[in-house]
Write a protein that holds these residues in place. Sequence first.
Motif, PDB file in Angstrom:
ATOM      1  N   ALA A   1       6.211   1.551  -9.479  1.00 41.28           N
ATOM      2  CA  ALA A   1       6.044   2.520  -8.398  1.00 41.28           C
ATOM      3  C   ALA A   1       7.136   2.425  -7.348  1.00 41.28           C
ATOM      4  O   ALA A   1       7.580   3.442  -6.811  1.00 41.28           O
ATOM      5  CB  ALA A   1       4.675   2.331  -7.751  1.00 41.28           C
ATOM      6  N   PHE A   2       7.572   1.201  -7.023  1.00 40.00           N
ATOM      7  CA  PHE A   2       8.520   1.030  -5.927  1.00 40.00           C
ATOM      8  C   PHE A   2       9.965   0.828  -6.378  1.00 40.00           C
ATOM      9  O   PHE A   2      10.897   1.160  -5.630  1.00 40.00           O
ATOM     10  CB  PHE A   2       8.107  -0.165  -5.060  1.00 40.00           C
TER      11      PHE A   2
ATOM     12  N   THR B   1       1.053   4.185  -4.133  1.00 34.00           N
ATOM     13  CA  THR B   1       1.937   3.148  -3.593  1.00 34.00           C
ATOM     14  C   THR B   1       1.314   2.491  -2.366  1.00 34.00           C
ATOM     15  O   THR B   1       1.374   1.270  -2.213  1.00 34.00           O
ATOM     16  CB  THR B   1       3.315   3.734  -3.227  1.00 34.00           C
TER      17      THR B   1
END
Length: 286
Positions: free
Chosen positions: A158-159, A179
């Motif tokens: 996700a990041f 997130t």
Amino acid sequence: MNRRTREGLGGFLRSRRERITPADVGLPAGPRRRTPGLRREEVAQLAFISTEYYTRLEQARAHHPSREVLTQLARALRLSAPERDYLHHLAGAPPLPPPGPSREVRQSIVDLLRRLPSAAAIVLSATYEVIAWNDLATALMEDFSALSRRDRNLLRRAFLGPLRDGRRLYGVSDADAFTRTSAQHLRAAAARYPTDPEVTGLVKELLAGSEEFTRIWAAHDVAARPSLCTTFEHPLVGLISVNCDTLDISDRDQRVIIYTAPPGSPSEEALRLLSVVGTQRMGVPG
């Protein structure tokens, strides 16, 4: 420990001792055994403590056994995890937190995932590593079996993962909510496992590589409401809107995430198509 607490500890030890047979621990029964279960000297021998000290524990005459002694007694008496915790609390020495998040998924949970042919389901560890999945989850998201442990972590995905159409996480519509929620869950996990190198290393990596994670982390929030629905943008079948239900496995600090489509909807038909296509489309980038 007061007298009543010591008596509770002694009674618990005695009850656990009496339920174990010599054969359970590889000891001969002997011809003149009158007591049920193990003898006190046998438990003491298995726990590597003196018979005199163990006898004082059962008779409520000993004070504050050490954590080491409690650990040895739990092993000798073959206590379950809840029984071990109870023993520690009785002795006034609450159990220490586990060194790190569990990655072992109960077989019953694995079986549950396989019995959900019309739902995509995964199991997440406390650090958001995908540690179990079913075939439809593979078709909907990606082939987790082809990834390393590191790449199966949804927080990294996700990041820090590659962007596709401006998104990193399988084209889901609620990527921002995911997130935020996942980072807040990681903060709570970091408090539960403060010395685990994988947890601390993941936090450092995300702080160093993602301004978005750094901003969320700096807010110190730990409570988050889970998303109840989301939409995947799938490269083969297009948009798939699903309900998202989370089941907590508290004793393992894990979560089961189950994605289901509303009955009779186009998304249900899309999931049905994916269940047929299966892993044949795994060359498509996620």
